[in-house]
Design a protein around this motif. Sequence first.
Motif, PDB file in Angstrom:
ATOM      1  N   ASP A  34       9.840   2.717   4.605  1.00 63.71           N
ATOM      2  CA  ASP A  34       9.289   1.941   5.728  1.00 63.71           C
ATOM      3  C   ASP A  34       9.900   2.373   7.054  1.00 63.71           C
ATOM      4  O   ASP A  34       9.200   2.492   8.063  1.00 63.71           O
ATOM      5  CB  ASP A  34       9.511   0.447   5.504  1.00 63.71           C
ATOM      6  CG  ASP A  34       8.640  -0.119   4.398  1.00 63.71           C
ATOM      7  OD1 ASP A  34       7.612   0.504   4.070  1.00 63.71           O
ATOM      8  OD2 ASP A  34       8.994  -1.182   3.864  1.00 63.71           O
ATOM      9  N   VAL A  37       8.431   5.755   8.096  1.00 63.72           N
ATOM     10  CA  VAL A  37       7.073   5.583   8.618  1.00 63.72           C
ATOM     11  C   VAL A  37       7.126   5.066  10.057  1.00 63.72           C
ATOM     12  O   VAL A  37       6.419   5.567  10.932  1.00 63.72           O
ATOM     13  CB  VAL A  37       6.247   4.651   7.708  1.00 63.72           C
ATOM     14  CG1 VAL A  37       4.922   4.279   8.352  1.00 63.72           C
ATOM     15  CG2 VAL A  37       6.017   5.313   6.353  1.00 63.72           C
ATOM     16  N   LYS A  70       2.017   5.568   2.660  1.00 65.79           N
ATOM     17  CA  LYS A  70       2.285   4.756   3.854  1.00 65.79           C
ATOM     18  C   LYS A  70       2.083   5.562   5.131  1.00 65.79           C
ATOM     19  O   LYS A  70       1.602   5.032   6.131  1.00 65.79           O
ATOM     20  CB  LYS A  70       3.680   4.156   3.789  1.00 65.79           C
ATOM     21  CG  LYS A  70       3.751   3.050   2.742  1.00 65.79           C
ATOM     22  CD  LYS A  70       4.976   2.219   2.902  1.00 65.79           C
ATOM     23  CE  LYS A  70       4.887   1.001   2.005  1.00 65.79           C
ATOM     24  NZ  LYS A  70       5.766  -0.057   2.439  1.00 65.79           N
ATOM     25  N   GLU A  82       6.203  -5.729   1.432  1.00 60.62           N
ATOM     26  CA  GLU A  82       6.839  -5.710   2.740  1.00 60.62           C
ATOM     27  C   GLU A  82       7.716  -6.935   2.966  1.00 60.62           C
ATOM     28  O   GLU A  82       8.820  -6.827   3.457  1.00 60.62           O
ATOM     29  CB  GLU A  82       5.771  -5.665   3.847  1.00 60.62           C
ATOM     30  CG  GLU A  82       4.920  -4.424   3.824  1.00 60.62           C
ATOM     31  CD  GLU A  82       5.704  -3.172   4.183  1.00 60.62           C
ATOM     32  OE1 GLU A  82       6.578  -3.255   5.044  1.00 60.62           O
ATOM     33  OE2 GLU A  82       5.427  -2.137   3.601  1.00 60.62           O
TER      34      GLU A  82
END
Length: 89
Positions: A34, A37, A70, A82
């Motif tokens: 995450d 990204v 992602k 998430e």
Amino acid sequence: MADVLPCGGAGRAGQVGPAAGPAPPSDEAAGLVDAIVEAVREADDVRIRGLLQRLVPLADTEVLLLLRAKLLGEEVSGFPREDRLQGSS
């Protein structure tokens, strides 16, 4: 014909023989994905390199597929959600 690991290797759960199936990425790996990204979307090359270095020891096929999905904005199922990762940034 069943998938067989080369050289009688062990699967993730220590199984020998047919592949045990993929395990979802750890919370740590999913959190790094995450963050990568986010850094990519912000075009922060220095941060991207640092995060990728931290991901290397955790990276396996599932983690890399999660990162790919992602980055491409694809819907991802079967991976940590998430909301579970909110506190691990």
